[in-house]
Design a protein around this motif. Sequence first.
Motif, PDB file in Angstrom:
ATOM      1  N   ASP A 229       0.916  -1.452   0.016  1.00  0.00           N
ATOM      2  CA  ASP A 229       0.065   0.004  -0.025  1.00  0.00           C
ATOM      3  C   ASP A 229       0.870   1.587   0.512  1.00  0.00           C
ATOM      4  O   ASP A 229       0.753   2.553  -0.278  1.00  0.00           O
ATOM      5  N   THR A 230       1.848   0.999   0.866  1.00  0.00           N
ATOM      6  CA  THR A 230       2.418   2.312   0.366  1.00  0.00           C
ATOM      7  C   THR A 230       3.866   2.680  -1.261  1.00  0.00           C
ATOM      8  O   THR A 230       3.459   3.957  -1.751  1.00  0.00           O
ATOM      9  N   HIS A 231       3.786   1.415  -1.298  1.00  0.00           N
ATOM     10  CA  HIS A 231       4.553   1.920  -2.745  1.00  0.00           C
ATOM     11  C   HIS A 231       3.153   2.323  -3.860  1.00  0.00           C
ATOM     12  O   HIS A 231       3.804   2.828  -5.001  1.00  0.00           O
ATOM     13  N   LEU A 232       2.190   1.661  -3.933  1.00  0.00           N
ATOM     14  CA  LEU A 232       0.929   2.015  -4.374  1.00  0.00           C
ATOM     15  C   LEU A 232       0.313   3.761  -4.009  1.00  0.00           C
ATOM     16  O   LEU A 232       0.288   4.813  -5.268  1.00  0.00           O
ATOM     17  N   ALA A 233       1.067   4.064  -2.301  1.00  0.00           N
ATOM     18  CA  ALA A 233       0.331   5.842  -2.085  1.00  0.00           C
ATOM     19  C   ALA A 233       1.761   6.459  -3.548  1.00  0.00           C
ATOM     20  O   ALA A 233       1.524   7.328  -3.330  1.00  0.00           O
ATOM     21  N   ASN A 234       2.763   5.262  -2.743  1.00  0.00           N
ATOM     22  CA  ASN A 234       3.959   6.546  -3.925  1.00  0.00           C
ATOM     23  C   ASN A 234       3.933   6.724  -5.500  1.00  0.00           C
ATOM     24  O   ASN A 234       4.133   7.513  -5.679  1.00  0.00           O
ATOM     25  N   ILE A 235       3.658   5.326  -6.114  1.00  0.00           N
ATOM     26  CA  ILE A 235       2.869   5.733  -7.353  1.00  0.00           C
ATOM     27  C   ILE A 235       1.759   6.728  -7.222  1.00  0.00           C
ATOM     28  O   ILE A 235       2.478   7.485  -8.832  1.00  0.00           O
ATOM     29  N   GLY A 236       0.802   6.426  -6.894  1.00  0.00           N
ATOM     30  CA  GLY A 236      -0.200   7.887  -6.802  1.00  0.00           C
ATOM     31  C   GLY A 236      -0.083   9.046  -6.245  1.00  0.00           C
ATOM     32  O   GLY A 236      -0.183   9.951  -6.153  1.00  0.00           O
ATOM     33  N   SER A 237       1.370   9.691  -5.699  1.00  0.00           N
ATOM     34  CA  SER A 237       1.765  11.124  -4.840  1.00  0.00           C
ATOM     35  C   SER A 237       2.480  11.676  -6.788  1.00  0.00           C
ATOM     36  O   SER A 237       2.827  12.664  -6.540  1.00  0.00           O
ATOM     37  N   GLY A 245      -6.712  12.328 -12.172  1.00  0.00           N
ATOM     38  CA  GLY A 245      -8.577  11.904 -10.953  1.00  0.00           C
ATOM     39  C   GLY A 245      -8.220  11.178 -10.042  1.00  0.00           C
ATOM     40  O   GLY A 245      -8.154  10.184 -11.139  1.00  0.00           O
ATOM     41  N   LYS A 246      -9.429  10.578  -9.078  1.00  0.00           N
ATOM     42  CA  LYS A 246      -9.470   9.618  -8.616  1.00  0.00           C
ATOM     43  C   LYS A 246     -10.021   8.302  -8.979  1.00  0.00           C
ATOM     44  O   LYS A 246      -9.397   7.709  -9.233  1.00  0.00           O
ATOM     45  N   GLU A 247     -10.767   8.884  -9.717  1.00  0.00           N
ATOM     46  CA  GLU A 247     -12.000   7.730 -10.619  1.00  0.00           C
ATOM     47  C   GLU A 247     -10.309   6.418 -11.075  1.00  0.00           C
ATOM     48  O   GLU A 247     -10.052   5.233 -10.734  1.00  0.00           O
ATOM     49  N   PHE A 252      -6.160   2.067 -11.759  1.00  0.00           N
ATOM     50  CA  PHE A 252      -5.615   1.628 -11.849  1.00  0.00           C
ATOM     51  C   PHE A 252      -4.452   1.328 -10.845  1.00  0.00           C
ATOM     52  O   PHE A 252      -3.969   0.033 -10.688  1.00  0.00           O
ATOM     53  N   LEU A 253      -4.413   1.961  -9.668  1.00  0.00           N
ATOM     54  CA  LEU A 253      -3.876   1.873  -8.121  1.00  0.00           C
ATOM     55  C   LEU A 253      -4.794  -0.133  -8.128  1.00  0.00           C
ATOM     56  O   LEU A 253      -3.753  -1.054  -7.484  1.00  0.00           O
ATOM     57  N   ALA A 254      -6.423  -0.335  -8.776  1.00  0.00           N
ATOM     58  CA  ALA A 254      -6.349  -1.889  -7.625  1.00  0.00           C
ATOM     59  C   ALA A 254      -5.724  -2.835  -8.286  1.00  0.00           C
ATOM     60  O   ALA A 254      -5.810  -3.935  -7.805  1.00  0.00           O
ATOM     61  N   GLU A 255      -6.584  -2.473  -9.750  1.00  0.00           N
ATOM     62  CA  GLU A 255      -5.408  -3.425 -10.333  1.00  0.00           C
ATOM     63  C   GLU A 255      -4.149  -3.903 -10.248  1.00  0.00           C
ATOM     64  O   GLU A 255      -3.314  -5.311 -10.457  1.00  0.00           O
TER      65      GLU A 255
END
Length: 283
Positions: A229-237, A245-247, A252-255
């Motif tokens: 989850d930290t890795h994914l939050a890093n990507i999202g930042s 956009g959030k949606e 993408f992050l869920a997949e």
Amino acid sequence: MTTHPRFSHTTRAHSFNTAAAQYAANRPSYPPTLFTTLEDLAARPLKGAKVIDVGAGTGISTALLHARGADVIAVEPGAGMAAEFRRAHPDIPLVRGTGDSLPLATASADFLTYAQSWHWTNPAHSLPEAFRVLRPGGALALWWNTSALDVPWIAAQAQRIDQYFEDAHPTEEDTATKAEQGTATKTKKDTESHQRTPGFLAERAFKGAPEPPPHTHRVVRWSRHVPVDTHLANIGSHSAFLVLGKEDTDAFLAEERTRLLETFPDGRVEEVYDVLVIVATRS
């Protein structure tokens, strides 16, 4: 094909202000070896030096420079990032400003550092400004964490990110994307693998400057182990996702989370980075 306004350089540069806490909590830091390398390339110690950390963001690099004994002043243009910086580092001075027009006296610094931020400047302005503020013999130091694309799972993820933006939001992304993400966003005109490497970024660092300065560079490899989850939050930042956009980002992050857990069933990811550091010394 032109870039959609949502993906413009200016929009992306300001996108971090709405996600400063996410950025501070999840972005990678830098290894001690980086600062030893910086001192070696600059031929001077950080301890006791007057350092200006430009584009300081939430203070990831600033705090490390301070811990090395440097006398640091941070420069940050964004209100959200500056607020997060002041919350986390109340004892380190910060001024609002940009690398293209530094609010600093001439010949007042031993180092100017740009951690993950030089690509948001215009070297036609930021390079003369840096050399104005540096004292004779002072060093301009730029560095970026770039993803180690010789690691198979990292290369595969980079390709998925490329393809996602290519398919869902086809735009001609600029070089800032490549530097800021550490993985080049693919376009129809811009698909060569070398454009993902520290060597390519080193070649492009001073593009647009009136006279690129003599400089040297080195690459430092390091890694960190973090929860998925930290890795994914890093990507999202990263700015590309912040303006997406959030949606679409959440989809993408869920997949991506499902794919990562296939590779890392214990839920911990080893992120591997090649830090490119470039140093130019003022004569």
